[in-house]
Design a protein around this motif. Structure first.
Motif, PDB file in Angstrom:
ATOM      1  N   ASN A 131       0.829  -1.204   0.000  1.00  0.00           N
ATOM      2  CA  ASN A 131       0.000   0.000   0.000  1.00  0.00           C
ATOM      3  C   ASN A 131       0.866   1.258   0.000  1.00  0.00           C
ATOM      4  O   ASN A 131       2.096   1.177  -0.061  1.00  0.00           O
ATOM      5  CB  ASN A 131      -0.987  -0.003   1.179  1.00  0.00           C
ATOM      6  CG  ASN A 131      -0.330  -0.125   2.540  1.00  0.00           C
ATOM      7  OD1 ASN A 131       0.889  -0.053   2.663  1.00  0.00           O
ATOM      8  ND2 ASN A 131      -1.131  -0.311   3.578  1.00  0.00           N
ATOM      9  N   GLY A 189     -15.156   2.877   6.351  1.00  0.00           N
ATOM     10  CA  GLY A 189     -15.043   1.690   5.517  1.00  0.00           C
ATOM     11  C   GLY A 189     -13.676   1.063   5.667  1.00  0.00           C
ATOM     12  O   GLY A 189     -12.680   1.774   5.806  1.00  0.00           O
ATOM     13  N   ASN A 191     -11.037  -1.692   3.912  1.00  0.00           N
ATOM     14  CA  ASN A 191     -10.661  -2.505   2.755  1.00  0.00           C
ATOM     15  C   ASN A 191      -9.386  -3.279   3.062  1.00  0.00           C
ATOM     16  O   ASN A 191      -8.824  -3.152   4.144  1.00  0.00           O
ATOM     17  CB  ASN A 191     -10.469  -1.601   1.536  1.00  0.00           C
ATOM     18  CG  ASN A 191     -11.733  -0.837   1.192  1.00  0.00           C
ATOM     19  OD1 ASN A 191     -12.781  -1.424   0.971  1.00  0.00           O
ATOM     20  ND2 ASN A 191     -11.635   0.482   1.162  1.00  0.00           N
ATOM     21  N   ALA A 192      -8.916  -4.065   2.087  1.00  0.00           N
ATOM     22  CA  ALA A 192      -7.788  -4.964   2.331  1.00  0.00           C
ATOM     23  C   ALA A 192      -6.535  -4.236   2.782  1.00  0.00           C
ATOM     24  O   ALA A 192      -5.830  -4.699   3.682  1.00  0.00           O
ATOM     25  CB  ALA A 192      -7.494  -5.784   1.075  1.00  0.00           C
ATOM     26  N   SER A 193      -6.227  -3.089   2.188  1.00  0.00           N
ATOM     27  CA  SER A 193      -4.998  -2.377   2.529  1.00  0.00           C
ATOM     28  C   SER A 193      -5.233  -0.917   2.881  1.00  0.00           C
ATOM     29  O   SER A 193      -4.294  -0.197   3.192  1.00  0.00           O
ATOM     30  CB  SER A 193      -3.987  -2.470   1.377  1.00  0.00           C
ATOM     31  OG  SER A 193      -4.501  -1.842   0.214  1.00  0.00           O
ATOM     32  N   THR A 194      -6.488  -0.477   2.850  1.00  0.00           N
ATOM     33  CA  THR A 194      -6.828   0.908   3.162  1.00  0.00           C
ATOM     34  C   THR A 194      -8.057   0.977   4.050  1.00  0.00           C
ATOM     35  O   THR A 194      -8.810   0.002   4.170  1.00  0.00           O
ATOM     36  CB  THR A 194      -7.106   1.728   1.884  1.00  0.00           C
ATOM     37  OG1 THR A 194      -8.277   1.196   1.235  1.00  0.00           O
ATOM     38  CG2 THR A 194      -5.926   1.686   0.935  1.00  0.00           C
ATOM     39  N   ILE A 195      -8.263   2.145   4.650  1.00  0.00           N
ATOM     40  CA  ILE A 195      -9.536   2.438   5.300  1.00  0.00           C
ATOM     41  C   ILE A 195      -9.998   3.815   4.843  1.00  0.00           C
ATOM     42  O   ILE A 195      -9.192   4.692   4.536  1.00  0.00           O
ATOM     43  CB  ILE A 195      -9.468   2.391   6.845  1.00  0.00           C
ATOM     44  CG1 ILE A 195      -8.439   3.385   7.393  1.00  0.00           C
ATOM     45  CG2 ILE A 195      -9.177   0.988   7.329  1.00  0.00           C
ATOM     46  CD1 ILE A 195      -8.454   3.486   8.911  1.00  0.00           C
ATOM     47  N   THR A 245      -9.072   8.416   1.742  1.00  0.00           N
ATOM     48  CA  THR A 245      -8.381   7.132   1.660  1.00  0.00           C
ATOM     49  C   THR A 245      -7.100   7.169   2.477  1.00  0.00           C
ATOM     50  O   THR A 245      -6.248   8.034   2.262  1.00  0.00           O
ATOM     51  CB  THR A 245      -8.041   6.785   0.204  1.00  0.00           C
ATOM     52  OG1 THR A 245      -9.252   6.717  -0.554  1.00  0.00           O
ATOM     53  CG2 THR A 245      -7.315   5.446   0.120  1.00  0.00           C
TER      54      THR A 245
END
Length: 263
Positions: A131, A189, A191-195, A245
């Motif tokens: 990321n 939210g 996600n796999a490598s982010t929020i 992000t």
């Protein structure tokens, strides 16, 4: 839009990483005098781990140069974490190794006009494989400022975090900040490598801005300690009330540990 003594040091890093796991169950004190865009500057003496990066003579493809800035946070005596896109080549491709332009890191202050604080040169960069995160190595260690702790626990929707950045307060005529600003956000939210995060305090439009790239989102423990959750990566024009992000720190916990102990 992109905002874009070794043994002693390693011992401290190991202690800090263990603290991160233990601190996950701790209660945190929120200080209500904070904001980034649409808020108030950080109070003197708070968040000494917050880092202002100053980049000079950054090369452009047309042969010209410009100056730039990013934000970050101390996570070990010799290491700062920030956004990967803050360190790039002439084509803005993320790169590891010695920076391709002069970069300094200033921390331990909330206002560049005030005396105090510490400044180091960045001598090496390590890019995350998953990321928009990079580790930047300082020219010499800092032992009198407590780093943020990185932990391997995943963030959750609704979790409240704080953001400390040295960026602009608006996209209009934006310039790098000279005052540290802090705001409160919530995770919207995962996600796999982010929020994705959105503003909470002091306004729903509290948000990161230009030159906040790499700024930490963290769970505070008082005003001088905290647990890092993610770093600023990208978002809409600021200020805004949409999702920003940010790059998750927990998914690169093992990678961070490996980089630090191998240096």
């Amino acid at each position: 839009m992109t905002r874009a003594a070794r043994i002693e040091g390693i011992t401290q890093v190991v202690i800090l990483l263990v603290m991160g796991v233990m601190a996950a169950a701790a209660s945190f004190t929120h200080i209500h005098d904070l904001a980034v865009a649409n808020g108030q500057p950080a109070a003197p003496g708070t968040y000494p781990f917050a880092v202002k990066f100053t980049m000079t003579n950054v090369p452009r493809p047309d042969g010209t140069h410009n100056n730039s800035a990013c934000s970050g946070s101390l996570i070990a005596p010799e290491w700062v974490i920030t956004a990967g896109h803050c360190f790039h080549d002439i084509n803005r491709v993320r790169v590891s190794g010695p920076p391709q332009y002069q970069t300094t890191a200033t921390l331990g202050t909330v206002n560049l006009a005030d005396p105090g604080g510490e400044t180091r040169t960045i001598v090496d960069v390590r890019q995350s494989p998953v990321n928009d995160i990079a580790l930047a190595k300082l020219s010499s260690p800092i032992f009198d400022i407590a780093p943020l702790v990185v932990k391997p626990t995943a963030p959750v929707v609704g979790q409240t975090l704080e953001l400390a950045g040295w960026g602009a307060t608006s996209d209009v005529n934006a310039v790098p900040g000279t005052v540290l600003n802090v705001g409160q956000v919530a995770v919207g939210g995962v996600n796999a490598s982010t929020i994705g995060v959105h503003g909470v305090f002091p306004l729903p439009t509290t948000s990161a801005c230009l030159y906040d790239s790499g700024a930490p989102y963290f769970q505070p423990i008082g005003t001088k300690l905290g647990i890092l959750v993610s770093v600023e990566s990208d978002g809409p024009s600021c200020p805004h009330d949409q999702l920003e992000t940010t790059a998750r720190a927990d998914v690169v916990f093992n990678w961070i540990y490996q980089q630090i102990i191998s240096s």
